[in-house]
Design an enzyme around this catalytic site. Structure first.
Site, short mmCIF file in Angstrom:
data_model
loop_
_atom_site.label_atom_id
_atom_site.label_comp_id
_atom_site.label_asym_id
_atom_site.label_seq_id
_atom_site.Cartn_x
_atom_site.Cartn_y
_atom_site.Cartn_z
N PHE A 27 38.40 75.08 56.02
CA PHE A 27 38.61 76.43 56.51
C PHE A 27 39.87 77.01 55.90
CE2 PHE A 27 35.99 74.50 59.72
CZ PHE A 27 35.21 75.52 60.25
N THR A 35 34.29 70.17 56.66
CA THR A 35 34.32 71.58 56.27
C THR A 35 35.76 72.03 56.12
OG1 THR A 35 32.22 72.16 57.31
CG2 THR A 35 33.77 73.95 56.97
#
Length: 284
Positions: free
Chosen positions: A176, A174
């Protein structure tokens, strides 16, 4: 606790966003908010110095809400971070792996662990949140049930780790963005590879996007990302979120932005920040 010591994230304590805050900003206190809107507002209002916001996942794709919240938020992107998504099977303190009949978690986490759960003979059960599943298990103390959540959740809720790296694919990551409300932020060091993020709109006419992006092509600018989204529910008004390699002060990128201004509208610079070293490991 002062705002300068807090970093905002969306989700429950023990979520992957919480883990990202702890990993990269250990001197800040991670502060949970129930929604992205609330996390953005806390940073904008000065309640938190920074925000740690997920924008895309290698398997699930982009986090659409963030693209709508960033423009006109008053926040600037000051960094990017990539977090490997590692699923942890956790049970009550007295549980053993052989006791577990059911594992519950968010639907995406269960999908990412489907083969591993089948191999262990454990039945999946959907819950609204990964960290929330861990918190719930700490309350019910059911020995035959396990939660799938980030490892940090086991620490927070007093659970026992039964199996690490439960995910079927070990390349799930992921991305960010680190956000700040500071009016002026330090420029990345000259030696750093840099990204510039911005949004812009185009008129609903033939070849509008082609013309708007022409300057980036003719000036040899590497465009890392280009995503469209509809603003305010008006289908004739398309906006784009873009990321390019370079600094706005670079001669060629400056020329590209000048050409963009002729064919686009509402161009807004969202941030100039160093690339995360993870990109180099991916050949970017």
């Amino acid at each position: 606790m002062t705002a300068s010591q807090k970093i905002a994230y969306q989700g429950e304590p023990g979520a992957f966003s919480h883990q990202a805050c702890r990993r990269w900003f250990p001197d800040y206190t991670p502060t949970a908010f129930p929604s992205f809107e609330a996390a953005f507002a806390a940073v904008a209002a000065g309640e938190c110095a920074l925000g740690m916001i997920p924008v895309e996942n290698a398997l699930a794709g982009r986090v659409a809400d963030v693209h709508h919240l960033l423009p006109h938020s008053g926040l600037k992107i000051i960094g990017e971070r990539f977090l490997p998504i590692e699923m942890t099977l956790m049970g009550t303190p007295d549980a053993e792996l052989s006791d577990i009949k059911v594992a519950f978690s968010h639907t995406m986490a269960l999908m990412q662990c489907r083969n591993s759960l089948n191999a262990l003979g454990i039945r999946p059960e959907i819950y609204h949140d990964t960290a929330g599943a861990a918190r719930r298990l700490s309350e019910t103390q059911e020995r035959d049930r396990a939660a799938i959540a980030p490892e940090i959740a086991a620490e927070l809720y007093g659970l026992k780790i039964l199996r690490r790296n439960l995910e079927d694919a070990h390349n799930n990551t992921t991305r960010f963005l680190v956000l700040s409300a500071q009016a002026e932020v330090s420029d990345p060091a000259e030696a750093e590879r840099v990204l510039t993020s911005f949004v812009f709109g185009v008129r609903n006419i033939p070849a509008a996007l082609y013309k708007a992006l022409g300057g980036f092509a003719t000036n040899g600018i590497n465009m890392i990302r280009l995503e469209s989204y509809i603003r305010d529910g008006i289908f004739a008004s398309t906006f784009f979120y873009a990321e390019v390699e370079g600094r706005p002060s670079d001669r060629l990128l400056k020329l590209a932005f000048e050409e963009l201004a002729f064919f686009a509208e509402e161009v807004e610079l969202l941030g100039v920040y160093a690339m995360d070293p993870f990109r180099a490991s991916q050949g970017v």
